[in-house]
Design an enzyme around this catalytic site. Structure first.
Site, mmCIF file in Angstrom:
data_model
loop_
_atom_site.group_PDB
_atom_site.id
_atom_site.type_symbol
_atom_site.label_atom_id
_atom_site.label_comp_id
_atom_site.label_asym_id
_atom_site.label_seq_id
_atom_site.Cartn_x
_atom_site.Cartn_y
_atom_site.Cartn_z
ATOM 1 N N ASN B 98 0.800 -1.228 0.000
ATOM 2 C CA ASN B 98 0.000 0.000 0.000
ATOM 3 C C ASN B 98 0.834 1.281 0.000
ATOM 4 O O ASN B 98 0.312 2.355 -0.320
ATOM 5 C CB ASN B 98 -0.982 0.013 1.180
ATOM 6 C CG ASN B 98 -2.334 -0.550 0.793
ATOM 7 O OD1 ASN B 98 -2.649 -0.698 -0.388
ATOM 8 N ND2 ASN B 98 -3.141 -0.872 1.784
ATOM 9 N N HIS B 335 -1.278 -7.852 5.344
ATOM 10 C CA HIS B 335 0.081 -7.335 5.265
ATOM 11 C C HIS B 335 0.197 -6.013 4.526
ATOM 12 O O HIS B 335 1.188 -5.745 3.857
ATOM 13 C CB HIS B 335 1.014 -8.391 4.638
ATOM 14 C CG HIS B 335 0.851 -9.734 5.264
ATOM 15 N ND1 HIS B 335 0.101 -10.739 4.690
ATOM 16 C CD2 HIS B 335 1.295 -10.214 6.454
ATOM 17 C CE1 HIS B 335 0.109 -11.787 5.510
ATOM 18 N NE2 HIS B 335 0.818 -11.494 6.580
ATOM 19 N N CYS B 336 -0.837 -5.162 4.647
ATOM 20 C CA CYS B 336 -0.850 -3.866 3.949
ATOM 21 C C CYS B 336 -0.649 -4.019 2.444
ATOM 22 O O CYS B 336 -0.158 -3.100 1.789
ATOM 23 C CB CYS B 336 0.225 -2.918 4.480
ATOM 24 S SG CYS B 336 -0.056 -2.423 6.180
ATOM 25 N N ALA B 337 -0.990 -5.190 1.917
ATOM 26 C CA ALA B 337 -0.826 -5.399 0.474
ATOM 27 C C ALA B 337 -2.041 -6.132 -0.093
ATOM 28 O O ALA B 337 -1.921 -7.269 -0.580
ATOM 29 C CB ALA B 337 0.463 -6.178 0.193
#
Lengths: 74, 393
Positions: B98, B335-337
């Site tokens: 992100n 995982h912020c992805a």
């Protein structure tokens, strides 16, 4: 007051310290000192050298690809 | 305790890092570049030393082209917001974190964003990047390795393509700096963002960006730089242009020690150690009934980041049991992805991510595998129990 020393000015403190390292590696005597007020109002430092070494230092800086903002007698 | 969350932040650090930070606080303390006195100069030298070590690590000729930021997210924001203008086109991959996706999405629709799809293993085809290029493509930005499945992206090939086409190439090295060889010339990268607190072993609050000479970025912040103080205009030279205000000097002292450690151990040795652990982990997890491992399955094609799920057991339960029952620390979720999870097929439930580091041992991995196997068995038993209970109704 004799012009025994000269101040080598740089755009930033980072550049000054980088130059100090490289010039010392080249065997030249330089010292980091507060930049004299009459030369700059920066909150920083410059390299003090013996005035007679000005040309040698200029050459060494050139060889190292480092730009300086001038060499002034102090 | 077994710490397997090095992809989030590395822990522990080498002893020299703690020592350097303590020493800075006790014996130096001053703000670099703000005064001419000996402690300020000493602080300035520490910061320069850190820059020089990073330059050596990344093959950067002029250390002053490395600017420090709070973290790699700030570095990537500097790239994206500093480079792009309305009407520009950007190419990125479908495996990004992100820290790339959010700044890009925020610039839409004035800036056009192409997200090149990767395979379910996280593999990117450089030809697909080339095919996405348009006349107004300004930037290609890729993560060097995925923070979800670890898959390495073909940065050298893409760098060559970008160079040929006169397009700026930026790499997010959050998961690779220090753990995998990076040479800015070999990969033709113009902007390399790195974090200080993962495989470079610095503390949190450090990171930076290599900016190739000739690349112009508008700074994110302006302020005092200790240079050109007579002017109210931000200096245009590096690093000052991008370093306003007092830096995290104690952090940079620690980062300097961390990078010195990496240089001393050698990236090749660090990589070899992590590669062996990754291989051990992938192979062992594969042999557990009900465990699904994501990525290419080939340790050579990834860094030490392994995502898995267990059939019938929610990822958050796995992570909780690992932490509470086995003192094994990992990260669960997206995982912020989110885009990466969509690519590998684990959206929205996410995965459990294990990320060994240089200080992880084979024994740590072996014990972790035993724990995962026990959890998988517990999951199967719970499923049988539920089935039996449902059968009785």
């Amino acid at each position: 007051m004799t012009d025994r020393y000269a101040a080598v000015l740089f755009p930033s403190v980072s550049a000054t310290l980088r130059a100090e390292k490289l010039l010392k590696q080249a065997g030249l005597a330089v010292k980091v000192v507060p930049v004299p007020r009459q030369l700059s109002s920066d909150c920083g430092v410059c390299l003090r050298i013996e005035a007679k070494m000005a040309a040698t230092v200029a050459q060494a800086l050139d060889a190292a690809g480092l730009k300086c903002d001038g060499i002034h007698p102090i | 305790m077994i710490y397997l969350d090095n992809a989030a932040t590395s822990w522990p650090k080498p002893e020299s890092v703690y020592v350097a930070m303590d020493r800075f606080m006790r014996e130096v303390g001053a703000s670099p570049g703000r005064s001419g006195h000996r402690l300020a100069v000493a602080a300035g030298r520490i910061v320069l030393e850190t820059r020089e070590r990073l330059a050596e690590l990344f093959g950067v000729a002029d250390p002053l082209r490395i600017v420090f930021t709070l973290n790699v997210t700030e570095a990537l924001n500097l790239v994206i917001r500093g480079l792009l203008h309305d009407g520009d086109h950007v190419i990125t991959s479908s495996m990004e974190h992100n820290s790339v996706m959010r700044p890009l999405r925020a610039l839409e629709p004035a800036v056009e964003v192409s997200v090149v799809p990767c395979s379910t293993e996280g593999v990117l085809d450089p030809d697909a990047v080339a095919a996405a290029i348009r006349p107004n493509t300004k930037l290609v930005i890729l993560n060097h390795a995925s923070n979800v499945v670890g898959t390495l992206l073909p940065v050298a090939e893409v760098g060559a393509i970008a160079r040929r086409r006169g397009i700026v190439f930026a790499v997010d090295a959050a998961q690779t700096a220090g753990a995998y060889p990076i040479d800015v010339e070999a990969i033709n990268v113009d902007l390399l963002g790195f974090t200080g607190h993962k495989s470079l072993f610095g503390p949190q609050g450090t990171g930076g960006l290599f900016i190739r000479d000739g690349i112009e970025l508008e700074p994110l912040k302006r302020g005092g730089t200790g240079s050109r103080s007579e002017f109210e205009v931000q200096p245009d030279f590096l690093p000052d242009c991008y370093e306003s205000g007092t830096p995290n000097t104690v952090g940079l002292a620690g980062l300097g020690a961390g990078v010195a450690f990496v240089l001393k151990e050698g990236v090749a040795d660090i990589r070899a150690h992590e590669l062996a652990l990754t291989r051990q982990l992938i192979d062992s997890l594969h042999s557990i009934d009900g465990v699904r491992v994501y990525g290419t399955g080939d340790a050579q094609r990834q860094v030490a980041v392994v995502s898995f799920t267990i059939d019938g057991v929610s990822p958050s339960d796995v992570a909780e049991w690992l932490d509470e029952d086995y003192e094994i620390m990992c990260r669960v979720g997206l995982h912020c992805a989110p885009r990466a999870h969509r690519t590998i097929g684990t959206f929205p439930q996410g995965t459990i991510r294990l990320s060994p580091g240089y200080f992880t041992t084979e024994a740590d991995i072996a014990r972790c595998v035993v724990a995962v196997a026990a959890i998988a068995a517990r999951g199967r038993a719970a499923a049988r129990f539920e089935a039996a209970a449902a059968g009785e109704d």
